[in-house]
Design a protein around this motif. Structure first.
Motif, PDB file in Angstrom:
ATOM      1  N   ARG A  27       0.788  -1.228  -0.042  1.00 20.71           N
ATOM      2  CA  ARG A  27      -0.021   0.074   0.091  1.00 20.71           C
ATOM      3  C   ARG A  27       0.993   1.089   0.061  1.00 20.71           C
ATOM      4  O   ARG A  27       0.355   2.135  -0.125  1.00 20.71           O
ATOM      5  N   GLY A  28       2.153   1.125   0.159  1.00 13.87           N
ATOM      6  CA  GLY A  28       3.089   2.312   0.099  1.00 13.87           C
ATOM      7  C   GLY A  28       3.196   2.778  -1.372  1.00 13.87           C
ATOM      8  O   GLY A  28       3.957   3.713  -1.419  1.00 13.87           O
ATOM      9  N   ILE A  29       2.965   1.836  -2.398  1.00 11.97           N
ATOM     10  CA  ILE A  29       3.100   2.341  -3.820  1.00 11.97           C
ATOM     11  C   ILE A  29       2.177   3.335  -4.186  1.00 11.97           C
ATOM     12  O   ILE A  29       0.889   3.019  -3.821  1.00 11.97           O
ATOM     13  N   THR A  30       2.728   4.432  -4.699  1.00 17.35           N
ATOM     14  CA  THR A  30       1.731   5.590  -5.039  1.00 17.35           C
ATOM     15  C   THR A  30       1.208   5.334  -6.328  1.00 17.35           C
ATOM     16  O   THR A  30       1.747   4.958  -7.059  1.00 17.35           O
ATOM     17  N   TYR A  31      -0.264   6.073  -6.249  1.00 11.35           N
ATOM     18  CA  TYR A  31      -1.029   5.735  -7.426  1.00 11.35           C
ATOM     19  C   TYR A  31      -1.819   7.064  -7.734  1.00 11.35           C
ATOM     20  O   TYR A  31      -2.379   7.773  -6.776  1.00 11.35           O
ATOM     21  N   VAL A  56      -7.138   7.682 -21.501  1.00  8.31           N
ATOM     22  CA  VAL A  56      -6.700   8.100 -20.087  1.00  8.31           C
ATOM     23  C   VAL A  56      -7.169   9.492 -19.861  1.00  8.31           C
ATOM     24  O   VAL A  56      -6.537  10.349 -20.546  1.00  8.31           O
ATOM     25  N   ASN A  57      -8.058   9.766 -18.894  1.00 10.04           N
ATOM     26  CA  ASN A  57      -8.317  11.005 -18.401  1.00 10.04           C
ATOM     27  C   ASN A  57      -7.820  11.168 -17.231  1.00 10.04           C
ATOM     28  O   ASN A  57      -8.078  10.652 -16.077  1.00 10.04           O
ATOM     29  N   VAL A  58      -6.901  12.422 -17.256  1.00  7.72           N
ATOM     30  CA  VAL A  58      -6.206  12.655 -15.820  1.00  7.72           C
ATOM     31  C   VAL A  58      -7.455  13.572 -14.960  1.00  7.72           C
ATOM     32  O   VAL A  58      -7.579  14.694 -15.504  1.00  7.72           O
ATOM     33  N   LEU A  59      -7.635  13.145 -14.016  1.00 12.14           N
ATOM     34  CA  LEU A  59      -8.586  13.945 -13.203  1.00 12.14           C
ATOM     35  C   LEU A  59      -7.926  15.046 -12.263  1.00 12.14           C
ATOM     36  O   LEU A  59      -6.685  14.656 -11.814  1.00 12.14           O
ATOM     37  N   GLU A  60      -8.529  15.945 -11.880  1.00 12.55           N
ATOM     38  CA  GLU A  60      -8.060  17.047 -10.981  1.00 12.55           C
ATOM     39  C   GLU A  60      -8.350  16.703  -9.248  1.00 12.55           C
ATOM     40  O   GLU A  60      -9.256  16.093  -9.174  1.00 12.55           O
ATOM     41  N   THR A  61      -7.303  16.987  -8.623  1.00  9.94           N
ATOM     42  CA  THR A  61      -7.531  16.779  -7.070  1.00  9.94           C
ATOM     43  C   THR A  61      -8.612  17.710  -6.577  1.00  9.94           C
ATOM     44  O   THR A  61      -9.357  18.378  -7.316  1.00  9.94           O
ATOM     45  N   GLY A  62      -9.190  16.612  -5.863  1.00  6.20           N
ATOM     46  CA  GLY A  62     -10.897  17.117  -5.283  1.00  6.20           C
ATOM     47  C   GLY A  62     -11.967  16.281  -6.282  1.00  6.20           C
ATOM     48  O   GLY A  62     -13.099  16.522  -5.903  1.00  6.20           O
ATOM     49  N   GLN A  63     -11.688  15.510  -7.454  1.00  2.14           N
ATOM     50  CA  GLN A  63     -12.694  14.966  -8.068  1.00  2.14           C
ATOM     51  C   GLN A  63     -12.863  13.606  -7.710  1.00  2.14           C
ATOM     52  O   GLN A  63     -13.154  12.806  -8.410  1.00  2.14           O
ATOM     53  N   LYS A  64     -13.021  13.239  -6.129  1.00  6.25           N
ATOM     54  CA  LYS A  64     -13.165  12.144  -5.686  1.00  6.25           C
ATOM     55  C   LYS A  64     -14.586  11.571  -6.129  1.00  6.25           C
ATOM     56  O   LYS A  64     -14.732  10.314  -6.441  1.00  6.25           O
ATOM     57  N   GLU A  65     -15.598  12.443  -6.114  1.00 12.19           N
ATOM     58  CA  GLU A  65     -16.860  11.982  -6.424  1.00 12.19           C
ATOM     59  C   GLU A  65     -17.123  11.446  -7.922  1.00 12.19           C
ATOM     60  O   GLU A  65     -17.821  10.550  -8.010  1.00 12.19           O
ATOM     61  N   MET A  66     -16.365  12.281  -8.607  1.00  9.36           N
ATOM     62  CA  MET A  66     -16.629  11.954 -10.160  1.00  9.36           C
ATOM     63  C   MET A  66     -15.916  10.352 -10.351  1.00  9.36           C
ATOM     64  O   MET A  66     -16.314   9.506 -10.976  1.00  9.36           O
ATOM     65  N   VAL A  67     -14.800  10.342  -9.756  1.00  4.99           N
ATOM     66  CA  VAL A  67     -14.044   8.835 -10.216  1.00  4.99           C
ATOM     67  C   VAL A  67     -14.835   7.721  -9.322  1.00  4.99           C
ATOM     68  O   VAL A  67     -14.856   6.808  -9.940  1.00  4.99           O
ATOM     69  N   THR A  68     -15.401   8.131  -8.191  1.00  2.00           N
ATOM     70  CA  THR A  68     -16.161   7.067  -7.501  1.00  2.00           C
ATOM     71  C   THR A  68     -17.242   6.592  -8.164  1.00  2.00           C
ATOM     72  O   THR A  68     -17.668   5.513  -8.481  1.00  2.00           O
ATOM     73  N   ALA A  69     -17.903   7.627  -9.019  1.00  2.00           N
ATOM     74  CA  ALA A  69     -18.986   7.186 -10.067  1.00  2.00           C
ATOM     75  C   ALA A  69     -18.857   6.078 -11.044  1.00  2.00           C
ATOM     76  O   ALA A  69     -19.575   5.302 -11.578  1.00  2.00           O
ATOM     77  N   ASP A 105      -3.613  20.280 -10.119  1.00  4.18           N
ATOM     78  CA  ASP A 105      -2.812  19.198  -9.791  1.00  4.18           C
ATOM     79  C   ASP A 105      -3.903  17.841  -9.926  1.00  4.18           C
ATOM     80  O   ASP A 105      -5.080  17.889  -9.756  1.00  4.18           O
ATOM     81  N   PRO A 106      -3.132  16.650 -10.147  1.00  4.18           N
ATOM     82  CA  PRO A 106      -3.780  15.742 -10.278  1.00  4.18           C
ATOM     83  C   PRO A 106      -4.479  15.032  -9.364  1.00  4.18           C
ATOM     84  O   PRO A 106      -3.730  14.906  -8.175  1.00  4.18           O
ATOM     85  N   LEU A 107      -5.314  14.255  -9.196  1.00  2.92           N
ATOM     86  CA  LEU A 107      -6.187  13.280  -8.241  1.00  2.92           C
ATOM     87  C   LEU A 107      -5.247  12.075  -8.076  1.00  2.92           C
ATOM     88  O   LEU A 107      -4.559  11.496  -8.923  1.00  2.92           O
ATOM     89  N   THR A 108      -4.937  11.828  -6.493  1.00  2.46           N
ATOM     90  CA  THR A 108      -4.206  10.908  -6.400  1.00  2.46           C
ATOM     91  C   THR A 108      -4.922   9.759  -5.426  1.00  2.46           C
ATOM     92  O   THR A 108      -5.875  10.223  -4.779  1.00  2.46           O
ATOM     93  N   MET A 109      -4.686   8.615  -5.197  1.00  2.00           N
ATOM     94  CA  MET A 109      -5.369   7.600  -4.401  1.00  2.00           C
ATOM     95  C   MET A 109      -5.248   8.079  -2.933  1.00  2.00           C
ATOM     96  O   MET A 109      -6.110   7.913  -2.129  1.00  2.00           O
ATOM     97  N   LYS A 110      -4.205   8.564  -2.477  1.00  2.00           N
ATOM     98  CA  LYS A 110      -3.891   9.021  -0.883  1.00  2.00           C
ATOM     99  C   LYS A 110      -4.936  10.025  -0.499  1.00  2.00           C
ATOM    100  O   LYS A 110      -5.468   9.956   0.567  1.00  2.00           O
ATOM    101  N   GLU A 111      -5.228  11.036  -1.552  1.00  2.00           N
ATOM    102  CA  GLU A 111      -6.205  11.835  -1.218  1.00  2.00           C
ATOM    103  C   GLU A 111      -7.687  11.479  -0.945  1.00  2.00           C
ATOM    104  O   GLU A 111      -8.274  12.042  -0.189  1.00  2.00           O
TER     105      GLU A 111
END
Length: 158
Positions: free
Chosen positions: A11-15, A68-81, A145-151
């Motif tokens: 889980r230390g691998i960054t995505y 591949v669509n690069v999402l922005e930080t804060g777009q958690k709701e979008m990716v979750t859909a 800034d791109p969305l990351t799993m960590k956030e």
């Protein structure tokens, strides 16, 4: 092997977290993907893993392309859909507007940027297919800034 240590270490691998667009003769689809990395500068290539037997994986296999669509930080709701199966409604998936480019795969207007790929190689390993895609098109909708799993607080691995 210590199962807890293995899980913590993996889980230390960054995505990043992306929307991967697919298509075949039956239409378009998209899924939330995070196993993605650039694997070549010249020609530009990326490697993507897609779970075997899913609609999206089967569309990549049949169509030979993906976006591949690069999402922005804060777009958690979008990716979750895109964690579930979807059907297009006109030019929308999960309520998010898209258009198509060179590959015919969805490109989301709300993404920061995108790139389109033609599959040049694939490997079946474990429960995923690994696709190598040559980047044949790209575009930028806006800076950010791109969305990351960590956030998101989501975990994948282990």
């Amino acid at each position: 092997m210590d199962a807890k240590a293995k899980k913590t270490a993996l889980r230390g691998i960054t995505y990043g977290l992306y929307l991967v667009g697919t298509k075949d003769e039956g239409g378009v689809n998209a899924f939330a993907g995070n196993w993605l990395t650039q694997t070549s500068f010249e020609p530009p290539m990326v490697t993507l893993a897609a779970k075997a037997g899913t609609r999206s994986q089967e569309q990549i296999a049949a169509g030979g392309v993906f976006s591949v669509n690069v999402l922005e930080t804060g777009q958690k709701e979008m990716v979750t859909a895109f964690f579930r199966a979807l059907e297009p409604e006109g030019n929308k998936l999960a309520g998010y507007e898209f258009y198509t480019g060179e590959t015919g795969c969805p490109i989301f207007k709300d993404a920061l940027s995108y790139f389109e790929c033609k599959v040049v190689d694939k490997v079946e390993k474990g429960d995923h297919y690994i696709y190598v895609g040559e980047v044949i098109g790209a575009g930028v909708h806006r800076e950010g800034d791109p969305l990351t799993m960590k956030e998101t607080g989501f975990y994948y691995g282990g």
